[in-house]
Write a protein that holds these residues in place. Sequence first.
Motif, mmCIF file in Angstrom:
data_model
loop_
_atom_site.group_PDB
_atom_site.id
_atom_site.type_symbol
_atom_site.label_atom_id
_atom_site.label_comp_id
_atom_site.label_asym_id
_atom_site.label_seq_id
_atom_site.Cartn_x
_atom_site.Cartn_y
_atom_site.Cartn_z
ATOM 1 N N HIS A 209 0.832 -1.209 0.000
ATOM 2 C CA HIS A 209 0.000 0.000 0.000
ATOM 3 C C HIS A 209 0.866 1.259 0.000
ATOM 4 O O HIS A 209 0.546 2.232 -0.681
ATOM 5 C CB HIS A 209 -0.960 -0.003 1.194
ATOM 6 N N LEU A 210 1.953 1.235 0.738
ATOM 7 C CA LEU A 210 2.848 2.395 0.763
ATOM 8 C C LEU A 210 3.538 2.579 -0.587
ATOM 9 O O LEU A 210 3.706 3.712 -1.052
ATOM 10 C CB LEU A 210 3.877 2.249 1.886
ATOM 11 N N TRP A 211 3.945 1.499 -1.216
ATOM 12 C CA TRP A 211 4.588 1.597 -2.529
ATOM 13 C C TRP A 211 3.619 2.146 -3.559
ATOM 14 O O TRP A 211 3.996 2.951 -4.408
ATOM 15 C CB TRP A 211 5.111 0.235 -2.989
ATOM 16 N N ASP A 212 2.374 1.695 -3.510
ATOM 17 C CA ASP A 212 1.391 2.126 -4.507
ATOM 18 C C ASP A 212 0.876 3.539 -4.275
ATOM 19 O O ASP A 212 0.623 4.269 -5.225
ATOM 20 C CB ASP A 212 0.177 1.186 -4.519
ATOM 21 N N ARG A 213 0.701 3.917 -3.013
ATOM 22 C CA ARG A 213 -0.011 5.160 -2.714
ATOM 23 C C ARG A 213 0.825 6.200 -2.007
ATOM 24 O O ARG A 213 0.331 7.289 -1.731
ATOM 25 C CB ARG A 213 -1.246 4.833 -1.884
ATOM 26 N N GLY A 214 2.066 5.876 -1.689
ATOM 27 C CA GLY A 214 2.925 6.841 -1.021
ATOM 28 C C GLY A 214 2.608 6.933 0.464
ATOM 29 O O GLY A 214 1.896 6.087 1.006
ATOM 30 N N PRO A 215 3.139 7.945 1.138
ATOM 31 C CA PRO A 215 2.914 8.080 2.580
ATOM 32 C C PRO A 215 1.420 8.071 2.909
ATOM 33 O O PRO A 215 0.615 8.669 2.202
ATOM 34 C CB PRO A 215 3.540 9.434 2.916
ATOM 35 N N ARG A 216 1.079 7.344 3.963
ATOM 36 C CA ARG A 216 -0.311 7.184 4.366
ATOM 37 C C ARG A 216 -0.438 7.465 5.853
ATOM 38 O O ARG A 216 0.458 7.130 6.631
ATOM 39 C CB ARG A 216 -0.802 5.738 4.138
ATOM 40 N N ARG A 217 -1.567 8.023 6.239
ATOM 41 C CA ARG A 217 -1.862 8.133 7.662
ATOM 42 C C ARG A 217 -2.067 6.720 8.192
ATOM 43 O O ARG A 217 -2.646 5.865 7.522
ATOM 44 C CB ARG A 217 -3.121 8.969 7.883
ATOM 45 N N CYS B 243 -5.160 1.397 8.485
ATOM 46 C CA CYS B 243 -6.085 0.527 9.231
ATOM 47 C C CYS B 243 -7.356 0.305 8.429
ATOM 48 O O CYS B 243 -7.815 -0.829 8.264
ATOM 49 C CB CYS B 243 -6.450 1.136 10.575
ATOM 50 N N GLU B 244 -7.922 1.389 7.934
ATOM 51 C CA GLU B 244 -9.180 1.300 7.185
ATOM 52 C C GLU B 244 -8.995 0.521 5.887
ATOM 53 O O GLU B 244 -9.789 -0.360 5.561
ATOM 54 C CB GLU B 244 -9.704 2.698 6.892
ATOM 55 N N GLU B 245 -7.945 0.834 5.147
ATOM 56 C CA GLU B 245 -7.713 0.190 3.856
ATOM 57 C C GLU B 245 -7.467 -1.307 3.996
ATOM 58 O O GLU B 245 -7.852 -2.090 3.129
ATOM 59 C CB GLU B 245 -6.510 0.840 3.155
ATOM 60 N N LEU B 246 -6.819 -1.702 5.084
ATOM 61 C CA LEU B 246 -6.450 -3.105 5.258
ATOM 62 C C LEU B 246 -7.387 -3.861 6.198
ATOM 63 O O LEU B 246 -7.181 -5.044 6.458
ATOM 64 C CB LEU B 246 -5.006 -3.205 5.765
ATOM 65 N N GLY B 247 -8.403 -3.178 6.717
ATOM 66 C CA GLY B 247 -9.333 -3.843 7.614
ATOM 67 C C GLY B 247 -8.677 -4.285 8.911
ATOM 68 O O GLY B 247 -8.988 -5.337 9.456
ATOM 69 N N SER B 248 -7.770 -3.474 9.403
ATOM 70 C CA SER B 248 -7.010 -3.795 10.614
ATOM 71 C C SER B 248 -7.481 -2.921 11.768
ATOM 72 O O SER B 248 -8.006 -1.825 11.553
ATOM 73 C CB SER B 248 -5.524 -3.551 10.360
ATOM 74 N N VAL C 161 2.972 7.377 7.744
ATOM 75 C CA VAL C 161 3.891 6.253 7.569
ATOM 76 C C VAL C 161 4.351 6.280 6.124
ATOM 77 O O VAL C 161 3.533 6.401 5.207
ATOM 78 C CB VAL C 161 3.189 4.904 7.868
ATOM 79 N N GLU C 162 5.665 6.188 5.919
ATOM 80 C CA GLU C 162 6.174 6.147 4.549
ATOM 81 C C GLU C 162 7.311 5.151 4.450
ATOM 82 O O GLU C 162 8.023 4.878 5.419
ATOM 83 C CB GLU C 162 6.618 7.521 4.067
ATOM 84 N N SER C 163 7.467 4.608 3.261
ATOM 85 C CA SER C 163 8.535 3.653 3.007
ATOM 86 C C SER C 163 9.874 4.375 2.971
ATOM 87 O O SER C 163 9.981 5.477 2.440
ATOM 88 C CB SER C 163 8.291 2.942 1.671
ATOM 89 N N THR C 164 10.882 3.740 3.528
ATOM 90 C CA THR C 164 12.246 4.259 3.439
ATOM 91 C C THR C 164 12.900 3.692 2.174
ATOM 92 O O THR C 164 12.306 2.860 1.473
ATOM 93 C CB THR C 164 13.065 3.807 4.660
#
Length: 166
Positions: free
Chosen positions: A56-64, A69-74, A106-109
Amino acid sequence: MATTGQNPTSTPVPQVADGGPVSHAIFRVARLHRLLAAQLLRQANLHPGQEVVMMHLWDRGPRRQADLCEELGSDSPTMTRTVQRLERAGFVHRSPDPTDGRAVLVESTAAGHALRHEVERVWRELEAATLGELDEAQQAETLRVLGLLECNLAARTQRPARISES
């Protein structure tokens, strides 16, 4: 090895499960799928579920973190633990959201981005192992039925199903 109909199973089917043979089959498949995923992901220093956060981070960039949580149902505690572990491993960086001081971005390093090809390879291997000798029509039917099952369960849990368009 116990059998149900024509298909041998990986674990004995308890008599109580006779009232839910599909649910027991899903349990067995999910358990084995997660076991193989864990074995394969270990090669990338990841645990099951962490790779989906990275995707999700690779596809959409930094995420809250709340959006993840919402996107992954967590739930929030599970996502917090997952993100903390990814951060300790050097794969993500957390920072305050500049538009909402209560939220965390949260963002990928760079190390996280470097994992992408390995995760793609692992998922191709997991997919091949899961599908075995299923032909294209069987694969399409499997996806169709799994989508229906997901919708059924999402309706009962009050969570929207995100059915793939593919």
